[in-house]
Design a protein around this motif. Structure first.
Motif, mmCIF file in Angstrom:
data_model
loop_
_atom_site.group_PDB
_atom_site.id
_atom_site.type_symbol
_atom_site.label_atom_id
_atom_site.label_comp_id
_atom_site.label_asym_id
_atom_site.label_seq_id
_atom_site.Cartn_x
_atom_site.Cartn_y
_atom_site.Cartn_z
ATOM 1 N N LEU A 1 46.871 69.909 11.784
ATOM 2 C CA LEU A 1 45.831 70.765 11.394
ATOM 3 C C LEU A 1 44.259 70.134 11.520
ATOM 4 C CD1 LEU A 1 45.674 73.378 13.103
ATOM 5 C CD2 LEU A 1 45.940 74.232 11.165
ATOM 6 N N VAL A 2 44.196 69.912 9.578
ATOM 7 C CA VAL A 2 43.463 68.942 9.541
ATOM 8 C C VAL A 2 43.107 67.665 10.421
ATOM 9 C CG1 VAL A 2 42.579 67.696 7.632
ATOM 10 C CG2 VAL A 2 43.948 69.996 7.445
ATOM 11 N N ALA A 3 43.445 67.089 10.750
ATOM 12 C CA ALA A 3 43.238 66.332 11.972
ATOM 13 C C ALA A 3 42.685 66.698 12.877
ATOM 14 C CB ALA A 3 44.981 64.906 12.217
ATOM 15 N N PHE A 4 42.751 67.601 13.635
ATOM 16 C CA PHE A 4 42.866 67.813 14.517
ATOM 17 C C PHE A 4 41.770 68.411 14.725
ATOM 18 C CE2 PHE A 4 42.312 71.020 17.741
ATOM 19 C CZ PHE A 4 42.727 70.944 19.560
ATOM 20 N N GLY B 1 38.777 66.005 14.396
ATOM 21 C CA GLY B 1 38.349 65.647 15.696
ATOM 22 C C GLY B 1 39.673 64.246 15.607
ATOM 23 N N ASP B 2 40.376 63.188 14.812
ATOM 24 C CA ASP B 2 41.127 62.529 15.379
ATOM 25 C C ASP B 2 42.637 63.092 15.882
ATOM 26 O OD1 ASP B 2 42.517 60.886 14.489
ATOM 27 O OD2 ASP B 2 42.143 60.125 12.121
ATOM 28 N N LEU B 3 42.481 62.610 17.039
ATOM 29 C CA LEU B 3 44.110 63.011 17.393
ATOM 30 C C LEU B 3 44.937 62.286 17.967
ATOM 31 C CD1 LEU B 3 41.921 64.658 21.235
ATOM 32 C CD2 LEU B 3 42.296 66.023 18.933
ATOM 33 N N ASP B 4 44.684 61.584 17.500
ATOM 34 C CA ASP B 4 45.776 60.238 17.225
ATOM 35 C C ASP B 4 46.799 60.562 15.493
ATOM 36 O OD1 ASP B 4 44.783 58.628 18.935
ATOM 37 O OD2 ASP B 4 43.758 56.992 18.020
ATOM 38 N N GLU B 5 46.076 61.130 14.677
ATOM 39 C CA GLU B 5 46.787 61.069 13.373
ATOM 40 C C GLU B 5 47.183 63.037 13.427
ATOM 41 O OE1 GLU B 5 45.799 62.641 9.034
ATOM 42 O OE2 GLU B 5 43.751 61.826 9.877
ATOM 43 N N ALA B 6 46.102 63.029 14.752
ATOM 44 C CA ALA B 6 47.251 64.693 14.155
ATOM 45 C C ALA B 6 48.121 65.346 15.106
ATOM 46 C CB ALA B 6 46.140 65.226 15.474
ATOM 47 N N LEU C 1 51.656 70.303 20.189
ATOM 48 C CA LEU C 1 51.076 68.938 20.585
ATOM 49 C C LEU C 1 50.797 68.894 22.357
ATOM 50 C CD1 LEU C 1 54.255 67.331 19.705
ATOM 51 C CD2 LEU C 1 52.705 66.537 19.376
ATOM 52 N N GLY C 2 51.095 70.013 22.911
ATOM 53 C CA GLY C 2 50.700 70.885 23.907
ATOM 54 C C GLY C 2 49.206 70.631 24.183
ATOM 55 N N VAL C 3 48.140 71.133 23.345
ATOM 56 C CA VAL C 3 47.160 72.031 23.043
ATOM 57 C C VAL C 3 47.036 70.071 22.438
ATOM 58 C CG1 VAL C 3 45.165 72.040 21.022
ATOM 59 C CG2 VAL C 3 47.294 74.114 21.304
ATOM 60 N N ILE C 4 47.492 69.309 21.889
ATOM 61 C CA ILE C 4 46.591 67.850 21.551
ATOM 62 C C ILE C 4 46.653 66.916 23.084
ATOM 63 C CG2 ILE C 4 47.395 65.234 20.438
ATOM 64 C CD1 ILE C 4 48.229 67.367 18.228
ATOM 65 N N ASP C 5 47.687 67.280 24.067
ATOM 66 C CA ASP C 5 47.020 67.027 25.133
ATOM 67 C C ASP C 5 46.372 67.826 25.442
ATOM 68 O OD1 ASP C 5 49.990 65.343 25.167
ATOM 69 O OD2 ASP C 5 51.754 66.959 25.821
ATOM 70 N N LEU C 6 46.696 68.604 26.052
ATOM 71 C CA LEU C 6 45.074 69.405 26.734
ATOM 72 C C LEU C 6 44.446 69.086 26.391
ATOM 73 C CD1 LEU C 6 44.041 71.681 28.420
ATOM 74 C CD2 LEU C 6 43.519 73.210 26.221
ATOM 75 N N GLU C 7 43.162 68.804 25.036
ATOM 76 C CA GLU C 7 42.382 68.188 24.397
ATOM 77 C C GLU C 7 42.112 66.389 24.613
ATOM 78 O OE1 GLU C 7 39.497 69.376 22.363
ATOM 79 O OE2 GLU C 7 40.867 71.099 22.259
ATOM 80 N N ARG C 8 43.246 66.152 25.546
ATOM 81 C CA ARG C 8 43.390 64.601 26.348
ATOM 82 C C ARG C 8 42.936 64.487 27.572
ATOM 83 N NH1 ARG C 8 44.417 60.450 21.931
ATOM 84 N NH2 ARG C 8 45.995 61.290 20.328
ATOM 85 N N SER D 1 42.534 86.285 16.249
ATOM 86 C CA SER D 1 42.345 84.351 16.364
ATOM 87 C C SER D 1 41.331 84.212 14.712
ATOM 88 C CB SER D 1 41.768 84.250 17.090
ATOM 89 O OG SER D 1 41.863 82.336 17.321
ATOM 90 N N ILE D 2 41.828 82.930 14.505
ATOM 91 C CA ILE D 2 41.461 81.527 13.835
ATOM 92 C C ILE D 2 40.119 81.461 14.429
ATOM 93 C CG2 ILE D 2 41.136 79.573 12.485
ATOM 94 C CD1 ILE D 2 42.911 82.173 11.355
ATOM 95 N N PRO D 3 38.185 82.002 13.484
ATOM 96 C CA PRO D 3 37.787 81.066 14.644
ATOM 97 C C PRO D 3 37.405 80.100 14.706
ATOM 98 C CG PRO D 3 37.221 83.180 12.482
ATOM 99 C CD PRO D 3 38.347 82.501 12.720
ATOM 100 N N ILE D 4 37.997 78.657 14.319
ATOM 101 C CA ILE D 4 37.379 77.446 14.614
ATOM 102 C C ILE D 4 38.109 77.620 15.858
ATOM 103 C CG2 ILE D 4 39.180 76.710 13.409
ATOM 104 C CD1 ILE D 4 36.765 74.049 12.462
ATOM 105 N N TRP D 5 39.122 78.479 15.629
ATOM 106 C CA TRP D 5 40.146 78.277 17.713
ATOM 107 C C TRP D 5 39.397 78.503 18.363
ATOM 108 C CZ3 TRP D 5 43.346 75.240 20.724
ATOM 109 C CH2 TRP D 5 44.103 76.275 21.515
#
Length: 751
Positions: free
Chosen positions: A519-522, A525-530, A557-564, A628-632
């Motif tokens: 979550l921290v990595a996400f 902005g580090d999607l690879d580590e996330a 992991l679905g959200v990470i795919d969405l970001e990519r 919902s959490i503000p950053i999300w």
């Protein structure tokens, strides 16, 4: 031929002694059809049910309908007025106008009279002489082939060939109609206005849909408003009196009706009935044995006692999940039982047993079982809280997972903090309670409160060495830091959490820490580590069988795919996470997935669905008291704003409202469709493409063609082509008209 003259008044040339009804027969259409069907197919039909449920009225209505089918008559015998079982036969003979022949029995005389006559006997109110009635019915039915019987009793006769039909409580619509009808008899000027209608519905529900109770409540409208009647139902036996003076005494007050049933019980049945009143709502056999059994009611005998109470219509058996039955008392009977339990001196002992049992059950049960037992668990929690008992804190801790998944966030946090303030408790239980309250504070987006609660929990745990609990609390503290914008502090807590969890061998905590590191990595902005962290956490969660965490990680992991921009992979991950979350009843993770699918729909130009999903997710969170959490939420809001710009204000508002109006199952169904396959992209207003709409907004913002080309990284000639297409589609001749159109439709973001 039957003619109806006034409410329930039957005029016919068929022999009968059925009383003319002075009030209308309300509802019960399907029940009447059922009973008539049985009367046509069985020679002995017994209508059974609890006190005041309308057995007599339904039987009389059925008897009036079938008059033409019985040329020798339909005869009502009020067995309820017979005080001695030896005289049941005589009561029938009196109605039929026959005398006992010298040297013979009353049964012989009745059989001689009824043999060869197609007759229906309606035997009403037989529970207090059920054995004598059963013997007489058996004898007469065997000796008189044309005889039929319709019996009302709180207990079936148990005679060969008997068709038993248990009368249900009134359905809500029939109950409300009965209340209104009887209220107008009490006060001809009575009108149920819009403001009072919900209170009237609640009165009927609180009275279990029991007709006698509803009629007695409705009779009070000439002295009380409906809300006042509702307020006084806590003491329903004092309130619900004053029935017809000509009715049997047990039909004149609700208490008399229930007293009559209670007085027919033997000592062991009465003992179990009183003890069952300690349950709130329904209960399972294991709870029955744990709470109600002792030397006075051995576990080996309790099912027999329970069966006899069900036979007497005092206990309602209901099919539960799978092949397990559950049991309950109607609330009216439960209140009566609690009064009797208090009089017996056993109330404190039984409530203690009840609380102890459900604390242990909650600590060992699945969330599915907790959901089924929620009413009893809440009752136990209230009992322990009121007594300042530390076991209340244990029970609350055991319920945190359910409160979180089921969306009872406000309730859970309030209960935990009230217990923390009022109960001492062991240090380890307090630490878990603080951690649980902190987690629910996270759900409410109260970062300051969450950090304070997690910090208090950490302080209690740190002095006692490494543990899975400490690792989890540190990980949760890190989440609060992430969503509070302090990523450095979050990393420090997570590194410590990982060390503590690994030293303690706490795989579950390590799995949790890994996803938070992702979550921290996400958010950095580090999607690879996330992706690497989330995948490792998923493998570990599957290894230890933590399906709730696995569902969240599939979604992550679905959200990470969405970001990519990997939309197909995102659909698969989000769909899998959604299915598991729904199966487990995890509403909070479901809300997260609805939001992710909202973003996916917006990114693929399915704007109406995006707004529907956004509205549905907001409604799920609001109903749970969660945010919902503000950053999300910022990312979700951006997707919603994109869709709103594409659709325009009116269509956008309609789509959001439609999403908010969906119930949970409908929202899940919509989300599953989006996850299953790509939806067709929608055209922009007036036929503009998404790119053309972007250009129109930039024109309204005063940007030149060169500025737009630079921002969009496309050729200036391409921009000029888009501007020309916009003018053609909208029928405009200038950029000023395009700008005015975009502003008018509120497509231009506020500065």
């Amino acid at each position: 031929m039957i003619e109806t003259r006034g409410p329930g008044a039957v005029v016919t040339n068929h022999a009968n002694n059925l009383p003319v009804q002075l009030t209308s027969f309300v509802g019960r259409e399907s029940e009447l059809v059922d009973v008539l069907g049985l009367v046509s197919s069985a020679r002995l039909v017994s209508v059974t049910g609890a006190a005041g449920c309308g057995k007599t009225r339904l039987a009389l209505q059925a008897a009036s309908v079938v008059l033409p089918d019985f040329p020798e008559g339909v005869w009502l015998v009020e067995v309820s007025r017979v005080n001695d079982a030896a005289f049941v036969g005589q009561a029938v003979a009196t109605v039929l106008g026959i005398r006992e022949e010298p040297g013979g029995s009353i049964g012989d005389s009745l059989a001689a009279h009824l043999d060869g006559r197609r007759t229906l006997l309606v035997l009403d109110g037989c529970e207090h002489v059920v054995e004598a009635t059963a013997n007489l019915a058996d004898e007469l039915l065997r000796r008189c082939p044309e005889l039929h019987m319709l019996v009302t009793s709180r207990e079936a006769l148990r005679v060969a060939g008997e068709a038993i039909w248990r009368i249900p409580s009134l359905v809500p619509s029939d109950a409300a109609a009965l209340f209104l009808d009887r209220a107008r008899l009490a006060d001809s000027n009575f009108h149920l206005d819009v403001d009072q209608a919900p209170a009237a519905d609640l009165v009927c529900r609180r009275l279990d849909g029991i007709p006698l109770a509803i009629e007695l409540a409705a009779a009070r409208v000439h002295m009380m408003s409906v809300p006042q009647i509702l307020e006084r139902l806590e003491d329903r036996f004092r309130l619900l009196t004053g029935g017809s003076r000509t009715a049997l005494p047990r039909h004149q007050t609700l208490r008399a009706a229930v007293d009559w049933s209670y007085q027919q019980l033997d000592e062991s049945e009465a003992l179990l009935f009183r003890r069952l009143s300690v349950f709130s709502g329904d209960f399972a056999v294991d709870s029955l044995e744990a709470v109600c059994c002792d030397e006075r009611i051995p576990a080996g005998e309790v099912i027999d006692h329970l069966t006899r109470l069900a036979d007497k219509s005092l206990v309602v058996p209901e099919a539960g999940s799978g092949d397990r039955f559950r049991y309950r008392l109607l609330e009216t009977l439960s209140e009566y039982g609690r009064e009797r339990l208090a009089e017996s001196g056993e109330a404190a002992t039984l409530r203690r047993r009840h609380a102890d049992h459900f604390v242990g059950l909650a600590e060992a049960a699945t969330e599915e079982r907790i959901a089924v037992e929620l009413s009893n668990l809440t009752a136990a929690l209230e009992f322990l809280r009121a007594g300042g008992d530390p076991a209340g804190l244990r029970l609350a801790v055991a319920l945190v997972g359910y409160w979180d998944s089921a969306g009872h966030v406000n309730e859970g946090r309030e209960r935990l903090e009230a217990l923390l303030a009022g109960v001492a408790g062991e240090w380890d239980v307090r630490a878990k309670a603080l951690d649980g309250a902190g987690w629910l504070a996270l759900r409410q987006a109260d970062m300051a409160g969450a950090r304070a609660l997690f910090t208090a929990a950490r302080n209690l745990l740190e002095d006692r060495g490494d543990s899975g609990e400490l690792a989890r609390t540190l990980s949760n503290l890190a989440i609060a830091c992430i969503f509070g914008g302090d990523l450095e502090a979050a990393r420090e807590h997570l590194e410590e959490s990982l060390r503590v969890g690994q030293r303690a061998g706490a795989k579950r905590s390590v799995a949790g820490t890994l996803w938070v590191l992702g979550l921290v990595a996400f958010f950095a902005g580090d999607l690879d580590e996330a992706e690497e962290r989330a995948s490792a956490s998923l493998r570990l969660s599957e290894e230890i069988g933590d399906r709730k965490l696995a569902a969240f990680l599939e979604a992550a992991l679905g959200v990470i795919d969405l970001e990519r921009g990997r939309f197909s992979e995102a659909r698969g991950r989000l769909g899998k996470g959604l299915d598991i979350s729904v199966e487990m009843g995890d509403r909070m993770n479901t809300a997260l997935i609805l939001e992710a699918l909202c973003r996916l729909a917006s990114a693929t130009s399915v704007w109406t669905v995006a707004l529907q999903l956004g509205g549905a997710a907001a409604a799920v969170r609001e109903q749970a008291g969660a945010r919902s959490i503000p950053i999300w939420q910022d990312r979700v809001d951006a997707a919603i704003e994109d869709a709103q710009r594409m659709l325009g204000p009116e269509a956008s508002a309609a789509a959001l409202a439609q999403g908010r109006s969906l119930d949970f199952a409908e929202a899940v169904g919509l989300a599953q469709k989006v996850a299953a396959k790509p939806a067709r992209s929608e055209a922009a207003p007036m036929g503009l493409t998404k790119r053309e709409l972007e250009i129109a907004v930039m024109v309204a913002q005063g940007m030149s063609n060169r500025d737009m080309a630079n921002r969009l990284v496309i050729a200036q000639r391409t921009v000029e082509g888009h501007v020309e297409n916009i003018r053609t589609k909208l029928g405009f001749h200038s950029r000023t008209q395009i700008a005015a159109w975009a502003v008018e439709r509120k497509l231009v973001p506020k500065a």
